[in-house]
Structures are given as C-alpha cells and as structure tokens.
Design a protein around this motif. Structure first.
Motif, PDB file in Angstrom:
ATOM      1  N   HIS A  27       0.822  -1.206   0.000  1.00  0.00           N
ATOM      2  CA  HIS A  27       0.000   0.000   0.000  1.00  0.00           C
ATOM      3  C   HIS A  27       0.856   1.256   0.000  1.00  0.00           C
ATOM      4  O   HIS A  27       0.603   2.217  -0.744  1.00  0.00           O
ATOM      5  N   ASP A  28       1.893   1.251   0.836  1.00  0.00           N
ATOM      6  CA  ASP A  28       2.767   2.437   0.921  1.00  0.00           C
ATOM      7  C   ASP A  28       3.493   2.666  -0.398  1.00  0.00           C
ATOM      8  O   ASP A  28       3.662   3.818  -0.827  1.00  0.00           O
ATOM      9  N   LEU A  29       3.928   1.586  -1.014  1.00  0.00           N
ATOM     10  CA  LEU A  29       4.648   1.733  -2.285  1.00  0.00           C
ATOM     11  C   LEU A  29       3.721   2.269  -3.367  1.00  0.00           C
ATOM     12  O   LEU A  29       4.116   3.147  -4.158  1.00  0.00           O
ATOM     13  N   ALA A  30       2.491   1.760  -3.437  1.00  0.00           N
ATOM     14  CA  ALA A  30       1.552   2.247  -4.437  1.00  0.00           C
ATOM     15  C   ALA A  30       1.184   3.700  -4.192  1.00  0.00           C
ATOM     16  O   ALA A  30       1.051   4.502  -5.128  1.00  0.00           O
ATOM     17  N   GLN A  35      -0.656   6.497  -6.487  1.00  0.00           N
ATOM     18  CA  GLN A  35      -1.964   5.842  -6.423  1.00  0.00           C
ATOM     19  C   GLN A  35      -2.588   6.160  -5.061  1.00  0.00           C
ATOM     20  O   GLN A  35      -2.243   5.558  -4.051  1.00  0.00           O
ATOM     21  N   ALA A  36      -3.507   7.083  -5.037  1.00  0.00           N
ATOM     22  CA  ALA A  36      -4.084   7.535  -3.772  1.00  0.00           C
ATOM     23  C   ALA A  36      -5.441   6.891  -3.539  1.00  0.00           C
ATOM     24  O   ALA A  36      -6.066   6.346  -4.455  1.00  0.00           O
ATOM     25  N   GLY A  37      -5.915   6.975  -2.277  1.00  0.00           N
ATOM     26  CA  GLY A  37      -7.248   6.497  -1.923  1.00  0.00           C
ATOM     27  C   GLY A  37      -7.369   4.992  -2.025  1.00  0.00           C
ATOM     28  O   GLY A  37      -6.469   4.226  -1.655  1.00  0.00           O
ATOM     29  N   TRP A  38      -8.514   4.533  -2.544  1.00  0.00           N
ATOM     30  CA  TRP A  38      -8.778   3.090  -2.624  1.00  0.00           C
ATOM     31  C   TRP A  38      -7.850   2.383  -3.597  1.00  0.00           C
ATOM     32  O   TRP A  38      -7.626   1.163  -3.493  1.00  0.00           O
ATOM     33  N   TRP A  41      -4.967   0.757  -1.814  1.00  0.00           N
ATOM     34  CA  TRP A  41      -5.338  -0.458  -1.093  1.00  0.00           C
ATOM     35  C   TRP A  41      -5.641  -1.619  -2.043  1.00  0.00           C
ATOM     36  O   TRP A  41      -5.550  -2.791  -1.657  1.00  0.00           O
ATOM     37  N   ALA A  42      -5.986  -1.317  -3.285  1.00  0.00           N
ATOM     38  CA  ALA A  42      -6.292  -2.393  -4.235  1.00  0.00           C
ATOM     39  C   ALA A  42      -5.038  -3.118  -4.701  1.00  0.00           C
ATOM     40  O   ALA A  42      -5.097  -4.308  -5.064  1.00  0.00           O
ATOM     41  N   TYR A  43      -3.891  -2.446  -4.695  1.00  0.00           N
ATOM     42  CA  TYR A  43      -2.666  -3.075  -5.172  1.00  0.00           C
ATOM     43  C   TYR A  43      -2.245  -4.259  -4.312  1.00  0.00           C
ATOM     44  O   TYR A  43      -1.937  -5.348  -4.845  1.00  0.00           O
ATOM     45  N   PRO A  44      -2.166  -4.163  -2.981  1.00  0.00           N
ATOM     46  CA  PRO A  44      -1.792  -5.342  -2.195  1.00  0.00           C
ATOM     47  C   PRO A  44      -2.807  -6.476  -2.309  1.00  0.00           C
ATOM     48  O   PRO A  44      -2.423  -7.646  -2.282  1.00  0.00           O
ATOM     49  N   VAL A  45      -4.086  -6.134  -2.442  1.00  0.00           N
ATOM     50  CA  VAL A  45      -5.080  -7.190  -2.649  1.00  0.00           C
ATOM     51  C   VAL A  45      -4.806  -7.925  -3.956  1.00  0.00           C
ATOM     52  O   VAL A  45      -4.872  -9.167  -4.034  1.00  0.00           O
TER      53      VAL A  45
END
Length: 219
Positions: A27-30, A35-38, A41-45
């Motif tokens: 999440h931090d890397l994205a 890549q802000a907001g949701w 969080w979608a990247y690690p998923v």
C-alpha cells in the motif's frame, strides 16, 4: 460430546502478521507512486490474490510452467515492495521505473489471473498408438492325396449330359429350287463362273441355312 477448545496456532498467527506487513508495504509503495485512496489499497489485494491463485494451481494441478511463472512474479512484487519500503528507495521522490511498474501492474495481474483461472491444467491424453496385428501362425498347405499306382482310371459317368444333336436340314420347296436354278444360270451366263452360296443367298433373300440347302440341291 465436548467440542475441542479453540487453540491458537503460532504458525497461523505468524502468517497473519507477515501478511499484514506485506499488505501495508504494498500500500505504501503504491501510494508513493501516485496511487491515492482506494487504488493504493487495491494493489496489495491484487498481488496477494495472484500469489494465492498460483499456489492453489500448483497444489491442485501439480507443477506447471504457467503456475510457477505467475507465482514467482507475484512473489517478486511482494518482496520488492518490502525491500523498497525499507529505505532503499526515496519514496518522497520515487523513480520513473517504479511509477511505470505500478501503473502496469493491474493489466499484468489481470492477465495472470485470467490464465490461471481459465487455462486447462490437465492436457488431453494422447490416444494410444495402434498395435500391429499379431502374425498368423504358419501352417503348411493341405496336400492332395497321391493316387495309388493300381487305381483304376476315372471314366466319364454314364449320367453325363449328351451333346445336342445337329439341327436337320431345312426342306426346300421345288418352286424355290427352280427359281434358284434360273438365278444360278443367269449368273453363270453373265459372269462365266458358277454362283457361290453368299451371292445366291443375297439374290434370293433367304437365311444362311436355307441357302446352303439350296446350293446343295443345285450342285
């Protein structure tokens, strides 16, 4: 009957902690790559789901090049995020290559998930090759019994059908004989040679057998 008490599995707790840390690093890397907001969080998923899908494919269908390739790609993305957020990269000013990788990951993850979900894990078995027919056992041809020296010669059976008798000569009327004689005399007077059977038959217009009978009467 008493139900077993809920036990805390140390391995499961360790897996949850490691997964949460990896999730946070992704999440931090994205987020650092813009890549802000949701979206962050979608990247690690996406990374964890691709990793789990590849591992399940390996467990269910056995080792394959497709499953191992996408498992390594997802594992590299997870490990890369953990290493990048450990101070090896300046997340305040991320490099262009990192932004490029984060931007292209959704398409790559979609391709991997689609291939893992819809590709055939069990190749169709090849049909067995046709076996050659077994050779037939060698047998000697039947031999005809040799005739004995003193055997009597075979004579034709008395019951054999007789050959048909020759048809009787046709009866020639006297009037036709007289007319034929005039025709023969006229032919000899004109040509100087006796009339032959074919010419006589043609002049009289009679069948070959009747013409032969007439010629025999004129001879």
């Amino acid at each position: 009957m008493t139900r077993p008490a809920l036990r805390v599995d140390a391995v499961l707790v360790q897996a949850v902690i490691a997964g949460a840390l990896s999730f946070a690093h992704l999440h931090d890397l994205a987020a650092a790559a813009g890549q802000a907001g949701w979206k962050a969080w979608a990247y690690p998923v996406s990374v964890d789901l691709l990793l789990v899908a590849a591992w399940r494919r390996l467990r269910s269908d056995g080792p394959s090049r497709l499953a191992w390739s996408w498992f390594v790609i997802a594992l590299f993305a997870s490990l890369g995020a953990n290493i990048a957020t450990a101070g090896f990269l300046d997340l305040a000013n991320p490099p262009a290559l990192l932004r490029l990788g984060i931007a292209g990951w959704p398409a790559l993850a979609f391709l991997g998930g689609t291939l893992l979900a819809h590709s055939n894990g069990h190749p169709a078995p090849h049909p067995p090759a046709p076996t050659a027919p077994e050779p037939a056992p060698h047998t000697e041809p039947d031999r005809m019994p040799e005739p004995k020296p003193d055997a009597a010669p075979v004579t034709p059976s008395e019951d054999a059908p007789a050959l048909p008798a020759a048809a009787p000569a046709p009866t020639v009327p006297a009037v036709l004989i007289e007319h034929a004689r005039k025709v023969a005399d006229d032919h000899q007077a004109r040509t100087g040679t006796p009339i032959d059977t074919d010419t006589l038959r043609a002049r009289l217009g009679v069948p070959p057998q009747l013409a032969d009978a007439i010629a025999a009467q004129l001879a």
